[in-house]
Motif scaffolding. Structure first.
Motif, PDB file in Angstrom:
ATOM      1  N   GLN A   1       2.388   2.307  -8.052  1.00  0.00           N
ATOM      2  CA  GLN A   1       1.013   2.230  -7.564  1.00  0.00           C
ATOM      3  C   GLN A   1       0.943   1.265  -6.395  1.00  0.00           C
ATOM      4  O   GLN A   1       1.593   0.225  -6.402  1.00  0.00           O
ATOM      5  CB  GLN A   1       0.056   1.800  -8.680  1.00  0.00           C
ATOM      6  N   GLY A   2       0.175   1.653  -5.401  1.00  0.00           N
ATOM      7  CA  GLY A   2      -0.033   0.778  -4.255  1.00  0.00           C
ATOM      8  C   GLY A   2       1.232   0.360  -3.551  1.00  0.00           C
ATOM      9  O   GLY A   2       1.302  -0.737  -2.995  1.00  0.00           O
ATOM     10  N   GLY A   3       2.238   1.203  -3.550  1.00  0.00           N
ATOM     11  CA  GLY A   3       3.470   0.869  -2.844  1.00  0.00           C
ATOM     12  C   GLY A   3       4.435   0.014  -3.626  1.00  0.00           C
ATOM     13  O   GLY A   3       5.527  -0.318  -3.139  1.00  0.00           O
ATOM     14  N   SER A   4       4.066  -0.408  -4.822  1.00  0.00           N
ATOM     15  CA  SER A   4       4.992  -1.162  -5.658  1.00  0.00           C
ATOM     16  C   SER A   4       5.205  -0.416  -6.963  1.00  0.00           C
ATOM     17  O   SER A   4       4.533   0.583  -7.231  1.00  0.00           O
ATOM     18  CB  SER A   4       4.470  -2.572  -5.920  1.00  0.00           C
ATOM     19  N   GLU A   5       6.112  -0.880  -7.749  1.00  0.00           N
ATOM     20  CA  GLU A   5       6.419  -0.211  -9.003  1.00  0.00           C
ATOM     21  C   GLU A   5       6.764  -1.225 -10.077  1.00  0.00           C
ATOM     22  O   GLU A   5       7.187  -2.348  -9.793  1.00  0.00           O
ATOM     23  CB  GLU A   5       7.575   0.770  -8.813  1.00  0.00           C
TER      24      GLU A   5
END
Lengths: 116, 115
Positions: B97-101
């Motif tokens: 999510q949002g470019g992170s994991e």
């Protein structure tokens, strides 16, 4: 585990004192994570980092702070330790993306923290 | 929100019996699923993973898991267990999510193999 070390392995501290746990990696992985493990709760995410100085909160972040000034080090600080923070703390690393998924997440050996 | 539910907190079995450890996940997007094993007083070791492709995934130590999208399950199985399989097993799902994991875990299943 190879490529990831946690220090210290064991620590006993008094309520109200600050404590810092260190996670060090030699894999140059982008992602680093701090989890705590408690009976009946499995592993719960405290904080994680997706790059130098890029961090975000997990589900149980209250009372904890983190810092990542270098790719290889991720520090977890308990500003004022409480008995409820007695736990086993695990650090994990991942390359991220599909490659990271292929490799899975690599975990450190854990730090057993007791707050008395 | 994505989460993981391990339906049994403890599973006792006899040596050489088959075992199934159940895991259900909730997700509205594509998933990466993992099973980890933790032997007493040790860290976590990856047993197997599902990223895509064949729904039957084989892992180490004779374990396998089947991804079932319609039932949102990823149950772990072994046809014949050994005393040395006594450990705690964790199911986990990767959330992006949002470019992170991040990796979210179930609460774990303690497998006890009795002679």
């Amino acid at each position: 585990d190879a490529g990831i070390t946690q220090s210290p392995r064991h620590k006993v501290t008094e309520t109200g004192t600050p404590v810092t746990l260190r996670c060090h990696q030699t894999e140059n992985h982008r992602y680093m994570y701090w989890y705590r493990q408690d009976p009946g709760h499995g592993l719960r995410l405290i904080h994680y980092s997706y790059g130098v100085k890029d961090t975000d909160k997990g589900e149980v972040s209250d009372g904890y702070s983190v810092s990542r000034s270098k790719t290889e080090d991720f520090l977890l600080t308990l500003e004022s330790a409480t008995s409820s923070q007695t736990s086993v703390y695990f650090c994990a690393i991942s390359q991220g993306g599909r490659v990271g998924g292929m490799d899975g997440y690599t975990f450190g050996s854990g730090t057993r923290l007791t707050v008395v | 929100a994505q989460s993981v539910t391990q339906l049994d907190s403890q599973v006792p079995v006899f040596e050489e019996a088959p075992v199934e450890l159940r895991c259900n996940y909730s997700s509205s997007v594509s998933v990466y699923l993992f099973w980890y094993v933790q032997y007493p007083n040790q860290g976590l070791q990856l047993l197997l993973k599902y990223l895509s492709g064949s729904t039957l995934v084989k892992g180490i130590n004779g374990f396998e898991a089947e991804f079932n999208k319609s039932q949102t399950s990823f149950h772990l199985r072994k046809p014949s267990v050994h005393i040395s399989d006594t450990a705690e097993y964790f199911c986990a799902v990767k959330i992006t999510q949002g470019g992170s994991e991040k990796l979210v875990f179930g609460k774990g299943t303690k497998l006890t193999v009795n002679p």
